[in-house]
Design a protein around this motif. Sequence first.
Motif, PDB file in Angstrom:
ATOM      1  N   ASN A 149      15.621  -1.672   0.078  1.00 46.62           N
ATOM      2  CA  ASN A 149      15.209  -2.018   1.431  1.00 46.62           C
ATOM      3  C   ASN A 149      13.703  -1.740   1.520  1.00 46.62           C
ATOM      4  O   ASN A 149      13.258  -0.612   1.348  1.00 46.62           O
ATOM      5  CB  ASN A 149      15.986  -1.114   2.403  1.00 46.62           C
ATOM      6  CG  ASN A 149      15.541  -1.296   3.829  1.00 46.62           C
ATOM      7  OD1 ASN A 149      14.644  -2.071   4.122  1.00 46.62           O
ATOM      8  ND2 ASN A 149      16.189  -0.560   4.728  1.00 46.62           N
ATOM      9  N   TYR A 150      12.905  -2.809   1.774  1.00 48.91           N
ATOM     10  CA  TYR A 150      11.439  -2.634   1.775  1.00 48.91           C
ATOM     11  C   TYR A 150      10.954  -1.754   2.915  1.00 48.91           C
ATOM     12  O   TYR A 150       9.800  -1.357   2.957  1.00 48.91           O
ATOM     13  CB  TYR A 150      10.726  -3.989   1.911  1.00 48.91           C
ATOM     14  CG  TYR A 150      11.058  -4.988   0.841  1.00 48.91           C
ATOM     15  CD1 TYR A 150      11.273  -4.594  -0.477  1.00 48.91           C
ATOM     16  CD2 TYR A 150      11.118  -6.344   1.135  1.00 48.91           C
ATOM     17  CE1 TYR A 150      11.561  -5.520  -1.456  1.00 48.91           C
ATOM     18  CE2 TYR A 150      11.406  -7.270   0.158  1.00 48.91           C
ATOM     19  CZ  TYR A 150      11.639  -6.851  -1.130  1.00 48.91           C
ATOM     20  OH  TYR A 150      11.923  -7.775  -2.092  1.00 48.91           O
ATOM     21  N   HIS A 151      11.842  -1.488   3.886  1.00 50.68           N
ATOM     22  CA  HIS A 151      11.387  -0.754   5.053  1.00 50.68           C
ATOM     23  C   HIS A 151      11.557   0.750   4.906  1.00 50.68           C
ATOM     24  O   HIS A 151      11.346   1.503   5.849  1.00 50.68           O
ATOM     25  CB  HIS A 151      12.100  -1.303   6.292  1.00 50.68           C
ATOM     26  CG  HIS A 151      12.064  -2.799   6.310  1.00 50.68           C
ATOM     27  ND1 HIS A 151      10.873  -3.495   6.267  1.00 50.68           N
ATOM     28  CD2 HIS A 151      13.039  -3.730   6.267  1.00 50.68           C
ATOM     29  CE1 HIS A 151      11.134  -4.796   6.227  1.00 50.68           C
ATOM     30  NE2 HIS A 151      12.435  -4.961   6.218  1.00 50.68           N
ATOM     31  N   ASP A 152      11.941   1.155   3.686  1.00 54.76           N
ATOM     32  CA  ASP A 152      11.970   2.588   3.382  1.00 54.76           C
ATOM     33  C   ASP A 152      10.554   3.142   3.475  1.00 54.76           C
ATOM     34  O   ASP A 152       9.602   2.474   3.078  1.00 54.76           O
ATOM     35  CB  ASP A 152      12.444   2.816   1.932  1.00 54.76           C
ATOM     36  CG  ASP A 152      13.954   2.822   1.854  1.00 54.76           C
ATOM     37  OD1 ASP A 152      14.583   2.750   2.921  1.00 54.76           O
ATOM     38  OD2 ASP A 152      14.481   2.884   0.731  1.00 54.76           O
ATOM     39  N   GLU A 153      10.478   4.373   3.966  1.00 53.55           N
ATOM     40  CA  GLU A 153       9.168   5.031   4.081  1.00 53.55           C
ATOM     41  C   GLU A 153       8.411   4.981   2.747  1.00 53.55           C
ATOM     42  O   GLU A 153       7.238   4.643   2.694  1.00 53.55           O
ATOM     43  CB  GLU A 153       9.410   6.496   4.498  1.00 53.55           C
ATOM     44  CG  GLU A 153       8.189   7.250   4.958  1.00 53.55           C
ATOM     45  CD  GLU A 153       7.614   6.694   6.263  1.00 53.55           C
ATOM     46  OE1 GLU A 153       8.388   6.133   7.061  1.00 53.55           O
ATOM     47  OE2 GLU A 153       6.390   6.817   6.458  1.00 53.55           O
ATOM     48  N   ARG A 154       9.117   5.300   1.654  1.00 52.24           N
ATOM     49  CA  ARG A 154       8.450   5.365   0.349  1.00 52.24           C
ATOM     50  C   ARG A 154       7.828   4.010  -0.014  1.00 52.24           C
ATOM     51  O   ARG A 154       6.669   3.933  -0.412  1.00 52.24           O
ATOM     52  CB  ARG A 154       9.456   5.767  -0.730  1.00 52.24           C
ATOM     53  CG  ARG A 154       8.866   5.825  -2.128  1.00 52.24           C
ATOM     54  CD  ARG A 154       9.878   6.285  -3.160  1.00 52.24           C
ATOM     55  NE  ARG A 154      10.983   5.342  -3.338  1.00 52.24           N
ATOM     56  CZ  ARG A 154      10.945   4.284  -4.153  1.00 52.24           C
ATOM     57  NH1 ARG A 154       9.857   4.038  -4.848  1.00 52.24           N
ATOM     58  NH2 ARG A 154      11.978   3.489  -4.261  1.00 52.24           N
ATOM     59  N   LEU A 155       8.598   2.928   0.156  1.00 52.10           N
ATOM     60  CA  LEU A 155       8.079   1.619  -0.244  1.00 52.10           C
ATOM     61  C   LEU A 155       6.975   1.126   0.694  1.00 52.10           C
ATOM     62  O   LEU A 155       6.075   0.408   0.284  1.00 52.10           O
ATOM     63  CB  LEU A 155       9.212   0.595  -0.320  1.00 52.10           C
ATOM     64  CG  LEU A 155      10.169   0.809  -1.495  1.00 52.10           C
ATOM     65  CD1 LEU A 155      11.305  -0.195  -1.450  1.00 52.10           C
ATOM     66  CD2 LEU A 155       9.430   0.713  -2.828  1.00 52.10           C
ATOM     67  N   ARG A 156       7.015   1.571   1.943  1.00 50.23           N
ATOM     68  CA  ARG A 156       5.950   1.160   2.858  1.00 50.23           C
ATOM     69  C   ARG A 156       4.635   1.822   2.473  1.00 50.23           C
ATOM     70  O   ARG A 156       3.562   1.275   2.702  1.00 50.23           O
ATOM     71  CB  ARG A 156       6.321   1.511   4.297  1.00 50.23           C
ATOM     72  CG  ARG A 156       7.350   0.524   4.862  1.00 50.23           C
ATOM     73  CD  ARG A 156       7.372   0.525   6.355  1.00 50.23           C
ATOM     74  NE  ARG A 156       7.850   1.775   6.895  1.00 50.23           N
ATOM     75  CZ  ARG A 156       7.250   2.445   7.855  1.00 50.23           C
ATOM     76  NH1 ARG A 156       6.124   1.980   8.384  1.00 50.23           N
ATOM     77  NH2 ARG A 156       7.740   3.580   8.292  1.00 50.23           N
ATOM     78  N   ASN A 157       4.760   3.008   1.847  1.00 52.77           N
ATOM     79  CA  ASN A 157       3.538   3.720   1.471  1.00 52.77           C
ATOM     80  C   ASN A 157       3.075   3.423   0.046  1.00 52.77           C
ATOM     81  O   ASN A 157       2.046   3.918  -0.384  1.00 52.77           O
ATOM     82  CB  ASN A 157       3.744   5.222   1.630  1.00 52.77           C
ATOM     83  CG  ASN A 157       3.903   5.586   3.085  1.00 52.77           C
ATOM     84  OD1 ASN A 157       3.287   4.950   3.945  1.00 52.77           O
ATOM     85  ND2 ASN A 157       4.762   6.556   3.369  1.00 52.77           N
ATOM     86  N   GLU A 158       3.857   2.629  -0.689  1.00 53.62           N
ATOM     87  CA  GLU A 158       3.444   2.289  -2.053  1.00 53.62           C
ATOM     88  C   GLU A 158       2.224   1.364  -2.016  1.00 53.62           C
ATOM     89  O   GLU A 158       1.995   0.667  -1.033  1.00 53.62           O
ATOM     90  CB  GLU A 158       4.592   1.598  -2.804  1.00 53.62           C
ATOM     91  CG  GLU A 158       5.617   2.530  -3.390  1.00 53.62           C
ATOM     92  CD  GLU A 158       5.059   3.449  -4.471  1.00 53.62           C
ATOM     93  OE1 GLU A 158       3.870   3.325  -4.805  1.00 53.62           O
ATOM     94  OE2 GLU A 158       5.825   4.288  -4.963  1.00 53.62           O
ATOM     95  N   THR A 159       1.491   1.327  -3.129  1.00 62.36           N
ATOM     96  CA  THR A 159       0.318   0.453  -3.199  1.00 62.36           C
ATOM     97  C   THR A 159       0.757  -0.992  -3.450  1.00 62.36           C
ATOM     98  O   THR A 159       1.863  -1.245  -3.925  1.00 62.36           O
ATOM     99  CB  THR A 159      -0.579   0.874  -4.382  1.00 62.36           C
ATOM    100  OG1 THR A 159       0.248   0.902  -5.558  1.00 62.36           O
ATOM    101  CG2 THR A 159      -1.193   2.223  -4.171  1.00 62.36           C
ATOM    102  N   ASP A 160      -0.147  -1.936  -3.179  1.00 62.82           N
ATOM    103  CA  ASP A 160       0.132  -3.350  -3.464  1.00 62.82           C
ATOM    104  C   ASP A 160       0.351  -3.538  -4.967  1.00 62.82           C
ATOM    105  O   ASP A 160       1.190  -4.317  -5.396  1.00 62.82           O
ATOM    106  CB  ASP A 160      -1.050  -4.225  -3.016  1.00 62.82           C
ATOM    107  CG  ASP A 160      -1.105  -4.344  -1.493  1.00 62.82           C
ATOM    108  OD1 ASP A 160      -0.177  -3.852  -0.832  1.00 62.82           O
ATOM    109  OD2 ASP A 160      -2.080  -4.933  -0.994  1.00 62.82           O
TER     110      ASP A 160
END
Length: 208
Positions: A149-160
């Motif tokens: 799920n892209y809306h996980d905190e971790r994935l939202r904070n990952e770099t491009d």
Amino acid sequence: MRIFLAIYLFVIIGAMGVLGFRGSISTKPPLEVFPDMDRQARYKPQAENEFFADGRNDRPVPAGTVARGNYFNQQEVFSKDFEDTILGDTTFLEGKNADGSFVKKLPIEVSYELIEQGKEKYDIFCAVCHGAAGDGNGVTKPYGVLAANYHDERLRNETDGYLFDVITNGKGLMLPFNDRITPEERWAIVLYVRALQKSQNPEAEAGI
Ligand code: HEC
């Protein structure tokens, strides 16, 4: 008269022999008067092959192969002064800085067309598993594919660069896409994933 009868009989038997059996079903191999090029020595795609060590018919592209132009751009393929401007550009091709760390922001200019391109490619390649909204609710979910799920905190904070790397090389159970999505299209998808993330976590003072 007798000769005529003999010829007549011969013609009738001949015609019936050839035409009479048309359409009847037989399990025997057909008679081939002119085999043309019906049977040729060839390898079928995605079949086994004992000749190669890895047992595959489809041969992988040799390492370091650089594509020149494409089907739609034959000019590039054969032009004498072809130049590859992105060769060796790790930022663009791998999403990494020279020191190996992931780039923070996508290295190409952001435009509305790029987001649209990203949406098109996302719908083709990613939505089946990750769902149209990027929440992991794709049509494959009932079959046990637990896509992220892209809306996980971790994935939202990952770099491009990290997202680009996941698309390029795959991650865990997810397959790599480097063989079927060009680097530019991968960046476009990253941009679209960012747009999806924003759409599910809007901030009052949004800025891109
Ligand atoms: C066949 C199903 C499938 C497809 C198609 C697919 N993914 Fe995935 N994806 C997964 C699964 C499963 C995971 C979880 C991987 C794991 O952690 O084992 C995942 C994880 C991810 C992650 C999170 C990685 C992490 O750090 O946890 C991102 C980002 C991602 N996918 C992006 C994409 C994008 C972008 C596309 C389209 C280019 C795509 N995926 C296509 C199945 C898929």
